[in-house]
Design a protein around this motif. Sequence first.
Motif, PDB file in Angstrom:
ATOM      1  N   GLU A 260       0.825  -1.208   0.000  1.00 29.05           N
ATOM      2  CA  GLU A 260       0.000   0.000   0.000  1.00 29.05           C
ATOM      3  C   GLU A 260       0.860   1.260   0.000  1.00 29.05           C
ATOM      4  O   GLU A 260       0.565   2.241  -0.705  1.00 29.05           O
ATOM      5  N   PHE A 282      -3.262  -1.084  -9.769  1.00 29.49           N
ATOM      6  CA  PHE A 282      -4.092  -2.260  -9.524  1.00 29.49           C
ATOM      7  C   PHE A 282      -3.183  -3.478  -9.363  1.00 29.49           C
ATOM      8  O   PHE A 282      -2.144  -3.579 -10.021  1.00 29.49           O
ATOM      9  N   GLU A 285      -5.289 -10.201  -7.572  1.00 30.37           N
ATOM     10  CA  GLU A 285      -5.557 -10.998  -6.376  1.00 30.37           C
ATOM     11  C   GLU A 285      -6.491 -12.131  -6.774  1.00 30.37           C
ATOM     12  O   GLU A 285      -7.711 -11.949  -6.852  1.00 30.37           O
ATOM     13  N   GLN A 288      -9.427 -11.599  -9.344  1.00 33.78           N
ATOM     14  CA  GLN A 288      -9.839 -10.199  -9.331  1.00 33.78           C
ATOM     15  C   GLN A 288      -8.636  -9.278  -9.583  1.00 33.78           C
ATOM     16  O   GLN A 288      -7.498  -9.624  -9.260  1.00 33.78           O
ATOM     17  N   THR A 290      -7.630  -5.637  -8.335  1.00 38.09           N
ATOM     18  CA  THR A 290      -8.094  -4.751  -7.263  1.00 38.09           C
ATOM     19  C   THR A 290      -7.256  -3.481  -7.205  1.00 38.09           C
ATOM     20  O   THR A 290      -6.020  -3.527  -7.300  1.00 38.09           O
ATOM     21  N   LEU A 291      -7.947  -2.340  -7.049  1.00 36.22           N
ATOM     22  CA  LEU A 291      -7.263  -1.058  -6.924  1.00 36.22           C
ATOM     23  C   LEU A 291      -6.555  -0.984  -5.578  1.00 36.22           C
ATOM     24  O   LEU A 291      -7.158  -1.201  -4.528  1.00 36.22           O
ATOM     25  N   LEU A 292      -5.255  -0.659  -5.636  1.00 39.72           N
ATOM     26  CA  LEU A 292      -4.471  -0.540  -4.408  1.00 39.72           C
ATOM     27  C   LEU A 292      -4.324   0.919  -3.980  1.00 39.72           C
ATOM     28  O   LEU A 292      -4.285   1.222  -2.786  1.00 39.72           O
ATOM     29  N   SER A 303     -13.347  -0.046  -8.318  1.00 35.20           N
ATOM     30  CA  SER A 303     -12.152  -0.353  -7.532  1.00 35.20           C
ATOM     31  C   SER A 303     -11.774  -1.825  -7.630  1.00 35.20           C
ATOM     32  O   SER A 303     -10.707  -2.224  -7.145  1.00 35.20           O
ATOM     33  N   SER A 304     -12.621  -2.633  -8.245  1.00 36.53           N
ATOM     34  CA  SER A 304     -12.320  -4.058  -8.413  1.00 36.53           C
ATOM     35  C   SER A 304     -13.045  -4.570  -9.652  1.00 36.53           C
ATOM     36  O   SER A 304     -14.205  -4.218  -9.893  1.00 36.53           O
TER      37      SER A 304
END
Length: 601
Positions: A260, A282, A285, A288, A290-292, A303-304
Amino acid sequence: MKKALVLVRNPTDRKLLSAALADFGLETCFTHALNAEIPSELAVVLVEEALAELWKHELLSLKQRATAELRFLPVLVIVPQGRPVEKWLSLGFDDIVTIPISRKLLETQVTSWTELSEETAGRFRELVETAQVGFYRTTPEGKILYANPALVKLLGYESLAELAQRDLSREGFAPESPRTRFQEAVEKEGVVTNYEAVWLTRDGQKVFVVESARAVRDKSGKVLYYEGTVQDITPLRRYQEKLAKIGDFGRKLVLARTTEEVAQAVVNAARDILGLQDCGIFVIEGEQVTLLAHSLGTPPGPSSLPLHSERGVVPYVARTGRALYLPDVRNDPRFIPGALPSQSELCLPLKIGERVIGVLNLQSPELAAFGAEETRLAEALADVAAIALENARLFEEITKAKENLAREAAERKKLLEQVVAAFSAAMGLKDPFTAKHQERVARLACAIAEELGLPPEQVEGLRVAALLHDVGKVLAVPNEILSKPGKLSDHEMALIRTHPDVGYELLCNVEFPWPVAEIVRQHHERLDGSGYPRGLKGEEILLEARILAVADVVEAISSFRPYRPALGLDKAFEEIQNAEKYDQNAASACRAVFARGFTFG
């Protein structure tokens, strides 16, 4: 009406020449001060041999001054038949008229030369006036005699007349690049090439330029004026500055300990260094994406997203590992509109080797916002981000493993230290270009090894060594030396030559199942013993190191560097043909894999 200057002493000859030239459409004049201003209507000069001998310096100076005015003035020497003529042509005169004069031949010569004069002058002036590079003439005192439209525009003026009001002895140059320094260089050498200077525009903005210029002198040696060409390298200098900032940023990321933290630092760098307000990191995961982190805090879009979604540029790049640029997002159905207006998008994979770990997504409210330089800067940032994210992820895993395996610390500690040491050495965050270079060299080295029929286990050992081969350079050599254009000093070269040993010392305690440290140590050795650090010869050098030497040289020569353009594969292949230095089996295999379509990607 065009004129011909006839320098002949005999009145009868002058009269005959005058009549003939009149028939050719030329008015004849018999006197002209050769050091005076050249009449615009003067098209050709005919001079008898004796006067040519007497006034040869003045006549050649006359031609030179015509050239300085973007004109071509032919000078023809009248010579009796049977006399040698090579002397006049070698001195710089244009043609010979033989006595007795053939009227028909004279007409052909004079007409041809006057037509060529008009055509050449017109083309040269058109070339200068329409050129994209600047062209100027200035006096030593600082008066601007001429500037072509490209230079007028570069300096922010509306016309040459307006620019000519500038006094270069007092204004026009940045304090760190005074005109006197240029004058000293050009007057000492007579000519300068690739001279870097900093000029000032009409509104005082700095313009970084490269000049090639010469001093034009009279026959006494006095400088009449300077003339030269100017190329604006301000975009290149700004690009280099941004690239250096990305390198500095990458080195600071060594301290980041969470993914992060890394992601937030990267999106902030995209905003602060690249000037982009809409940037997201991103990570993959499972199934998916996923936006970090996002530069705007609250993301303007989803965001995902499912990794295998048919919509969305981010899933596509994460899934395929291929960068995608949309100069106009309206033309691509994969684009998903967000809360902010966006007209172009650049999405880059974050890769460790061939493994995709996430994406860097950049959007702009402008159409076609990402040109070649913007893309290269974004790629450099993506390389830094990928390595830093992987480093942080591994650090998190190592920290967690240390906490869970505390009771087995003695045995596990050694393993964890090896992982941390090897990974830290491979990061390459000091120089993003070196990190990319190592990956490209590794791909080529493995392709060569496979072409030679090496077993998979040996190829894998070579791959690891190639990915780490410049770790000593990254840690031991200052960045300003790594990116320095031109020839290195003896001290700088000596420092460069330490990097194989530094790499060996970093890696020799890591228990690889292959001779990785020794391959790294030997990758600058050459078959004839001229390499370094130990001057090994022939079979004393490991086969993997000989293969790595070929791959390293080919990638370095053929690829772009911040301080020079790519020199191309032909130049690289020419280098590795040297059988005294390079393993020719490896060199032949290298050429073969390129012939079958290998690219660095």
